[in-house]
Motif scaffolding. Structure first.
Motif, PDB file in Angstrom:
ATOM      1  N   SER A 150     -10.827  -1.712 -14.936  1.00  0.00           N
ATOM      2  CA  SER A 150     -12.154  -2.104 -14.444  1.00  0.00           C
ATOM      3  C   SER A 150     -12.145  -3.408 -13.651  1.00  0.00           C
ATOM      4  O   SER A 150     -13.048  -4.233 -13.788  1.00  0.00           O
ATOM      5  CB  SER A 150     -13.136  -2.228 -15.625  1.00  0.00           C
ATOM      6  N   ASP A 151     -11.098  -3.580 -12.829  1.00  0.00           N
ATOM      7  CA  ASP A 151     -11.070  -4.808 -12.028  1.00  0.00           C
ATOM      8  C   ASP A 151     -10.749  -4.564 -10.560  1.00  0.00           C
ATOM      9  O   ASP A 151     -10.463  -5.509  -9.819  1.00  0.00           O
ATOM     10  CB  ASP A 151     -10.083  -5.828 -12.642  1.00  0.00           C
TER      11      ASP A 151
ATOM     12  N   CYS B 283      -3.975  -3.068  -4.143  1.00  0.00           N
ATOM     13  CA  CYS B 283      -2.946  -2.025  -4.325  1.00  0.00           C
ATOM     14  C   CYS B 283      -1.990  -2.420  -5.443  1.00  0.00           C
ATOM     15  O   CYS B 283      -1.606  -1.605  -6.282  1.00  0.00           O
ATOM     16  CB  CYS B 283      -2.154  -1.809  -3.040  1.00  0.00           C
ATOM     17  N   TRP B 284      -1.630  -3.678  -5.457  1.00  0.00           N
ATOM     18  CA  TRP B 284      -0.700  -4.174  -6.475  1.00  0.00           C
ATOM     19  C   TRP B 284      -1.321  -4.059  -7.875  1.00  0.00           C
ATOM     20  O   TRP B 284      -0.674  -3.636  -8.829  1.00  0.00           O
ATOM     21  CB  TRP B 284      -0.332  -5.627  -6.138  1.00  0.00           C
ATOM     22  N   LEU B 285      -2.603  -4.425  -7.975  1.00  0.00           N
ATOM     23  CA  LEU B 285      -3.278  -4.324  -9.276  1.00  0.00           C
ATOM     24  C   LEU B 285      -3.330  -2.872  -9.754  1.00  0.00           C
ATOM     25  O   LEU B 285      -3.116  -2.590 -10.929  1.00  0.00           O
ATOM     26  CB  LEU B 285      -4.709  -4.872  -9.177  1.00  0.00           C
ATOM     27  N   VAL B 286      -3.620  -1.955  -8.835  1.00  0.00           N
ATOM     28  CA  VAL B 286      -3.683  -0.546  -9.229  1.00  0.00           C
ATOM     29  C   VAL B 286      -2.298  -0.083  -9.704  1.00  0.00           C
ATOM     30  O   VAL B 286      -2.176   0.603 -10.723  1.00  0.00           O
ATOM     31  CB  VAL B 286      -4.209   0.341  -8.074  1.00  0.00           C
ATOM     32  N   MET B 287      -1.252  -0.500  -8.991  1.00  0.00           N
ATOM     33  CA  MET B 287       0.104  -0.113  -9.418  1.00  0.00           C
ATOM     34  C   MET B 287       0.437  -0.657 -10.792  1.00  0.00           C
ATOM     35  O   MET B 287       1.082  -0.011 -11.601  1.00  0.00           O
ATOM     36  CB  MET B 287       1.141  -0.613  -8.411  1.00  0.00           C
ATOM     37  N   ARG B 288       0.002  -1.870 -11.039  1.00  0.00           N
ATOM     38  CA  ARG B 288       0.228  -2.448 -12.366  1.00  0.00           C
ATOM     39  C   ARG B 288      -0.495  -1.615 -13.430  1.00  0.00           C
ATOM     40  O   ARG B 288       0.049  -1.326 -14.487  1.00  0.00           O
ATOM     41  CB  ARG B 288      -0.276  -3.891 -12.413  1.00  0.00           C
TER      42      ARG B 288
ATOM     43  N   ARG C 198       0.836  -1.208   0.000  1.00  0.00           N
ATOM     44  CA  ARG C 198       0.000   0.000   0.000  1.00  0.00           C
ATOM     45  C   ARG C 198       0.870   1.258   0.000  1.00  0.00           C
ATOM     46  O   ARG C 198       0.588   2.224  -0.715  1.00  0.00           O
ATOM     47  CB  ARG C 198      -0.911  -0.008   1.225  1.00  0.00           C
ATOM     48  N   HIS C 199       1.937   1.224   0.783  1.00  0.00           N
ATOM     49  CA  HIS C 199       2.832   2.386   0.826  1.00  0.00           C
ATOM     50  C   HIS C 199       3.405   2.691  -0.558  1.00  0.00           C
ATOM     51  O   HIS C 199       3.525   3.853  -0.942  1.00  0.00           O
ATOM     52  CB  HIS C 199       3.975   2.155   1.814  1.00  0.00           C
TER      53      HIS C 199
ATOM     54  N   THR D  66     -10.513   3.423  -8.929  1.00  0.00           N
ATOM     55  CA  THR D  66     -11.332   2.488  -9.700  1.00  0.00           C
ATOM     56  C   THR D  66     -11.349   2.867 -11.184  1.00  0.00           C
ATOM     57  O   THR D  66     -11.517   2.014 -12.046  1.00  0.00           O
ATOM     58  CB  THR D  66     -12.796   2.567  -9.180  1.00  0.00           C
ATOM     59  N   LYS D  67     -11.211   4.152 -11.475  1.00  0.00           N
ATOM     60  CA  LYS D  67     -11.417   4.664 -12.823  1.00  0.00           C
ATOM     61  C   LYS D  67     -10.087   4.691 -13.593  1.00  0.00           C
ATOM     62  O   LYS D  67      -9.463   3.660 -13.730  1.00  0.00           O
ATOM     63  CB  LYS D  67     -12.110   6.025 -12.750  1.00  0.00           C
ATOM     64  N   TYR D  68      -9.656   5.869 -14.059  1.00  0.00           N
ATOM     65  CA  TYR D  68      -8.485   5.896 -14.935  1.00  0.00           C
ATOM     66  C   TYR D  68      -7.214   5.355 -14.277  1.00  0.00           C
ATOM     67  O   TYR D  68      -6.401   4.712 -14.926  1.00  0.00           O
ATOM     68  CB  TYR D  68      -8.215   7.323 -15.439  1.00  0.00           C
ATOM     69  N   ILE D  69      -7.005   5.653 -12.999  1.00  0.00           N
ATOM     70  CA  ILE D  69      -5.721   5.301 -12.389  1.00  0.00           C
ATOM     71  C   ILE D  69      -5.475   3.799 -12.473  1.00  0.00           C
ATOM     72  O   ILE D  69      -4.414   3.365 -12.894  1.00  0.00           O
ATOM     73  CB  ILE D  69      -5.634   5.842 -10.942  1.00  0.00           C
TER      74      ILE D  69
END
Ligand SMILES: *Cc1c(COP(=O)(O)O)cnc(C)c1O
Length: 388
Positions: free
Chosen positions: A211-212, A245-250, A62-63, A204-207
């Motif tokens: 859409s997952d 968090c990992w998915l968003v970073m990807r 998360r950090h 959830t959106k562009y960042i």
């Protein structure tokens, strides 16, 4: 608290998107930040630990995400949440009891619901005003006003707020300005550089962009605000799990590439729709016909992937179009690689009362597009066949 590691003063957006907050892991050299799927951390002696005690408060995955988004927004601090709404609710908890908030009148439906059906009953007071007229903001300020809440462009009418001018008004009265920057992403707009106190995203959106995941984040340059938000993050506990968090970073690793394509495709579709005989009017900040096109050019570095338009013939025509699309999916949400189409009055903004919708212009002939990054010719052909 964590600080971003790659300075935006030195490195470009794409470099920061891929590297900020994401040093290779120290034990093995793994180049990707591991998913620290743990709830607690072992201590060598009571109170002796390596800065990690319990995962609601500290989690390295998360950090990394918090530092990365902070860097992209040119912020010193990032605080992540389990959803955009959790981020909004937590930000509102930074206010004192009985606080008054001035909010734009054309905001995300979930934010409106939280303000009017949850927080309104708990000693907060909200005024909803049209932010395209700065006088309305000045007139709404009371002694209890602690925060101005805005989205720019708004959802779904894509009205812009002059962030700099609003910050100027707010600073005279010691009022904090929060910008929900979800629609632009950090790639096209950085409200902190225009003087905002906090910037919020539904990741959830562009960042995240795929859409997952559901997620949210708040960034700020103010250390006191950041400390408050960290305290509330652990106290309220609406934290995202490490896997999310990992998915968003990807997702973030391609944010710059995706945003460029969203912007290019949306511009082409907006121009094409504007010339289409079955379309009444098109709202897109990149069009010269947008009443605030000049402001868009000055405070944004692009115009985003969201388009709103009014069809001729009202609900029956709108409904037919929404049923006939094949590539555009009829769904709420936005900002993913796939194109979405929706009807705000019936779908995303159903929680806004009909009178209020009518007042601000969310009519039954209004359709909203989230233009994805599929082949542009396929997208236009799909809209054409749905309109014919
Ligand atoms: C989706 C959205 C939110 C809420 O975020 P969730 O992640 O769905 O909780 C807030 N603001 C805007 C502009 C949004 O589009």
């Amino acid at each position: 608290m964590h600080k971003k590691e790659l300075s935006y003063r030195e490195f470009g957006f794409g470099t920061r998107a891929i590297h900020s907050g994401q040093e290779p892991e120290t034990m093995t050299g793994a180049i990707m930040t591991p998913i620290f799927q743990t709830s607690t951390y072992v201590q060598s002696s009571p109170g002796e630990h390596r800065g990690f005690e319990y995962a609601r408060t500290q989690n390295p995955t998360r950090h990394a995400l918090e530092d990365c988004v902070a860097s992209l927004e040119k912020a010193d601090f990032g605080i992540a949440f389990s959803s955009g709404c959790a981020a909004i609710a937590t930000v509102l908890h930074t206010l004192g009891p009985g606080a008054h908030v001035i909010s734009g009148d054309d905001i995300y439906g979930g934010t409106y619901r939280l303000f009017t059906q949850v927080l309104n009953d708990r000693n907060f007071d909200f005024s909803f005003v049209d932010f395209t007229n700065l006088e309305h903001i000045e007139n709404a300020i009371t002694e209890k006003t602690e925060m101005i809440w805005l989205e720019s462009p708004t959802n779904p009418l894509l009205k812009l707020s002059d962030i700099k001018a609003i910050v100027e008004i707010a600073s005279k009265h010691d009022i904090k300005v929060v910008v929900d920057n979800t629609f632009m992403s950090p790639y096209f707009q950085n409200p902190l550089t225009l003087g905002a106190d906090m910037v919020l995203h539904s990741t959830t959106k562009y960042i995240n962009g795929h859409s997952d995941v559901i997620g949210g984040i708040v960034v700020t340059n103010n250390e006191e605000t950041a400390q408050k938000l960290h305290f509330l993050q652990k106290s309220i506990g609406a934290v995202p799990g490490p896997w999310d968090c990992w998915l968003v970073m990807r997702g973030i690793k391609t944010l710059h590439v995706r945003m460029r394509q969203h912007g290019t495709s949306a511009m082409r579709i907006a121009k094409w729709l504007e010339a289409h005989p079955k379309i009444e009017s098109v709202v897109y900040p990149g069009l010269e016909s947008h009443p605030q096109h000049e402001l868009a050019k000055s405070q944004m570095s692009g115009f985003g992937g969201m388009i709103t338009f009014f069809v001729k013939g009202g609900l029956p025509v709108a409904r037919t179009m929404l049923e006939k699309v094949k590539i555009f999916a009829l769904a709420e949400s936005l900002g993913g690689v796939e194109s979405l189409i929706e009807h705000p009055a019936i779908m995303t903004h159903a929680s806004v009362p009909a009178e209020v919708r009518a007042e601000i212009g969310i009519s039954d002939s209004l359709i909203r597009l989230s233009v994805g990054i599929e082949d542009i010719d396929d997208l236009m052909a799909d809209l054409e066949q749905a309109l014919s």
